[in-house]
Design an enzyme around this catalytic site. Structure first.
Site, PDB file in Angstrom:
ATOM      1  CD1 TRP A 138      -5.407   3.174   5.530  1.00 24.93           C
ATOM      2  CD2 TRP A 138      -5.772   5.373   5.658  1.00 24.93           C
ATOM      3  NE1 TRP A 138      -4.246   3.759   5.984  1.00 24.93           N
ATOM      4  CE2 TRP A 138      -4.447   5.115   6.069  1.00 24.93           C
ATOM      5  CE3 TRP A 138      -6.221   6.693   5.662  1.00 24.93           C
ATOM      6  CZ2 TRP A 138      -3.572   6.127   6.485  1.00 24.93           C
ATOM      7  CZ3 TRP A 138      -5.351   7.709   6.063  1.00 24.93           C
ATOM      8  CH2 TRP A 138      -4.046   7.423   6.470  1.00 24.93           C
ATOM      9  CG  ASN A 139      -5.018   8.050   1.155  1.00 21.05           C
ATOM     10  OD1 ASN A 139      -5.272   6.978   0.596  1.00 21.05           O
ATOM     11  ND2 ASN A 139      -4.184   8.930   0.632  1.00 21.05           N
ATOM     12  N   PRO A 195     -10.025  -3.698  -0.381  1.00 21.79           N
ATOM     13  CG  PRO A 195     -12.142  -3.137   0.453  1.00 21.79           C
ATOM     14  CD  PRO A 195     -11.394  -4.217  -0.280  1.00 21.79           C
ATOM     15  N   GLY A 236      -0.489   2.817  -1.855  1.00 21.63           N
ATOM     16  CA  GLY A 236      -0.238   2.789  -0.416  1.00 21.63           C
ATOM     17  C   GLY A 236       1.187   3.184  -0.109  1.00 21.63           C
ATOM     18  CB  SER A 237       3.191   2.791   2.946  1.00 24.34           C
ATOM     19  OG  SER A 237       3.289   1.383   3.110  1.00 24.34           O
ATOM     20  CD  GLU A 276      -0.182   7.255  -5.888  1.00 18.72           C
ATOM     21  OE1 GLU A 276       0.580   7.439  -4.913  1.00 18.72           O
ATOM     22  OE2 GLU A 276      -1.368   7.608  -5.911  1.00 18.72           O
ATOM     23  CG  LEU A 277       4.757   2.731  -4.110  1.00 17.15           C
ATOM     24  CD1 LEU A 277       6.113   2.063  -4.119  1.00 17.15           C
ATOM     25  CD2 LEU A 277       3.694   1.803  -3.524  1.00 17.15           C
ATOM     26  CD  GLU A 282       3.907   9.310   2.539  1.00 18.50           C
ATOM     27  OE1 GLU A 282       3.196   9.841   1.662  1.00 18.50           O
ATOM     28  OE2 GLU A 282       4.097   8.087   2.622  1.00 18.50           O
TER      29      GLU A 282
END
EC number: 1.2.1.79
Length: 529
Positions: free
Chosen positions: A168-169, A193, A243-244, A265-266, A397
């Site tokens: 979402w970012n 999404p 995401g996370s 990609e975290l 984070e």
């Protein structure tokens, strides 16, 4: 922090008109006429702006089936022909930038200047790959087993259907920038999404089809990740996730169970090192942007700053003053520097991190408070010192507008502190000695490191790979790596003469002796290697 007056009503009206027709315009695939709906709200106000269908596993299967059927004909097109679609799409993105920024802001609550960055990066990505499609995907001649007798080539075939689970970012950028090279490589794409930001992905689908992409080639399946994530992973041929780290572990486990190739990609807890020769007139604004852009909800943003002890107090004073000049606002224009956090859950996480740090002795120099007077999920840009290892803020984070500043005494200590994390996504080094900066950067265990900037130079260098080390991910986006990951490499070799076996009548002991001599000769004659 200063506050701008809200002017959201006009933008909401313009975008919700799009929302009312977005499903019909984009051809969202579901198995049933009626699906349970999830209400989407505007972060600036908390007001509902519409709803999305909550798809299920059957919807995923249908979307993948249709995508797979369309992919076969698409893969037969020449790369140059596929690239023409990306070229037209790039133009549409630039032409429709105002509408796209409206939708991005409406769903994320970010400042408009950050929404424009999404448009910019997608356009850059489309241009980069469309101009290099033939080069990256061309068959390559490789050195054969026996010089002159073996002709070897490597071909790059599409994997088939790529499934992308997007966050979402940066919902437009991270959905489309990953989808474009996958499409250009000859694949179909099915995207799940983030629920909050589904409409901008659907609008991206509309623009792709307007640019000439076959209708079923790009599918969007909306709904909850825990419900449709594994069915998507099981059904597709390649999985891309952003995401996370916690969710990335689940995706990796499911991809492994179903033997699907994946890139992840975290998260990051990204450090900056400010040496005593750094130009603060450059470093302060650069790190303000690096820490607070997109309200800190950026995987490569700076959350830890290490400053040489000789200039530590000066840096803290100037950084705090600059932070207090950051403008908050809930407007659909380019005025505010920083917008809202995306949701109540994200606000609660930021509040908890800062509260934990304060309760354990950290010092808050500015910020540290929610701002419901601006909007329900706004939080002040915040600066802390005296942050210790046992605090959540130190090692986890935060993903919000919060930065901690620490002193260091020498280069070795700075590098050790920067690397003292499970993450390894991005880093930043500030010094007037560029060569020294490069040397330090290479010692930071992160996939990208910037000298005299926070994250922009590496991320915007689309010809170079971007991704994480350690717990920050697997695989890379951008560059040659960012398109070839969506292909299967196939080696085809033609043997023209005697192969890798002794000729008739030659005993194997003699063949082995002659072959050993030839292998030794190769070390002495570079042309034979």
């Amino acid at each position: 922090m200063t506050v701008s007056e809200s002017s959201s009503d006009v933008a909401v009206e313009a975008v919700t008109k799009e929302h009312r027709t977005v499903r019909g315009l984009t051809g969202l695939v579901t198995q049933a006429d009626e699906r349970e709906q999830m209400t989407i709200e505007e972060p600036y106000t908390g007001d509902p702006i519409g709803a999305i269908p909550l798809c299920d596993a059957a919807d995923v299967d249908l979307a993948v089936e249709r995508a797979r059927e369309a992919q076969q004909a698409w893969a037969e097109r020449a790369p140059a022909e596929r690239a023409e679609v990306l070229t037209r799409f790039r133009k549409l993105v630039l032409d429709r930038r105002e509408k796209l920024m409206d939708i991005v802001q409406l769903e994320t609550g970010k400042a408009r200047r950050t929404a424009f960055e999404e448009i910019q990066v997608v356009a850059m990505t489309a241009g980069y790959y469309s101009h290099r499609a033939e080069q990256f995907l061309a068959s390559e001649k490789r050195k054969g087993a026996i010089p002159g007798a073996t002709e070897t080539r490597v071909h790059h075939h599409p994997v088939g259907v790529a499934g992308l689970i997007t966050p979402w970012n940066f919902p437009f950028e991270l959905a489309l920038s990953d989808a474009l090279p996958a499409l250009l490589a000859g694949n179909a794409v099915v995207i799940n999404p983030a629920e909050q930001t589904s409409h901008v992905a659907l609008y991206g689908k509309r623009l792709l089809e307007e640019a000439g992409l076959p209708a079923d080639l790009f599918q969007v399946v909306t709904g909850h990740g825990p419900t449709i994530g594994e069915p998507l992973i099981k059904a597709v041929d390649y999985v891309g996730f952003t995401g996370s780290t916690a969710t990335g572990r689940i995706v990796a486990e499911q991809a492994g169970k179903h033997l699907k190739k994946a890139s992840l990609e975290l998260g990051g807890k990204n450090p900056a090192i400010v040496f005593e020769d750094a130009d603060f007139d450059r470093a302060i604004p650069g790190l303000i942007n690096g820490a607070y852009s997109n309200t800190g909800q950026l995987c490569i943003s700076i959350e830890r700053i290490y400053v040489h002890e000789s200039r530590y107090e000066e840096f803290v004073d100037r950084f705090v003053a600059a932070t207090e000049d950051v403008e908050l606002g809930a407007t659909y224009d380019f005025g505010p520097d920083v917008g809202s956090l995306v949701s109540k859950e994200q606000l609660e996480k930021v509040v908890a991190h800062v509260a934990d740090a304060k309760s354990r002795g950290a010092t808050v120099h500015t910020g540290g408070e929610a701002r419901p007077d601006v909007g329900p999920y706004f939080y002040e840009p915040t600066v802390l010192t005296d942050v210790e290892l046992d605090m959540d803020l130190c090692c986890e984070e935060t993903f919000g507008p919060v930065v901690a500043i620490y002193p260091f005494s020498d280069t070795e200590e700075a590098i050790a502190k920067a690397n003292d994390t499970d993450y390894g996504l991005n880093g930043s080094v500030w010094t007037e000695d560029a060569e020294f900066g490069r040397e330090v950067a290479q010692q930071i265990r992160a996939g990208t490191v910037n000298v005299n900037d926070a994250y922009g130079p590496t991320y915007a260098s689309i010809d170079a790979p971007m991704g994480g080390m350690k717990d920050s991910g697997i695989g890379r986006r951008h560059g040659r790596e960012g398109i070839l990951k969506y292909t299967e490499a196939q080696t085809v070799a033609v043997q023209k003469g005697q192969g890798m076996a002794p000729p008739d009548g030659v005993p194997f002991w003699l063949y082995a002796k002659l072959t050993t001599g030839a292998l030794r000769l190769m070390d002495k004659i570079p042309g034979l290697r």
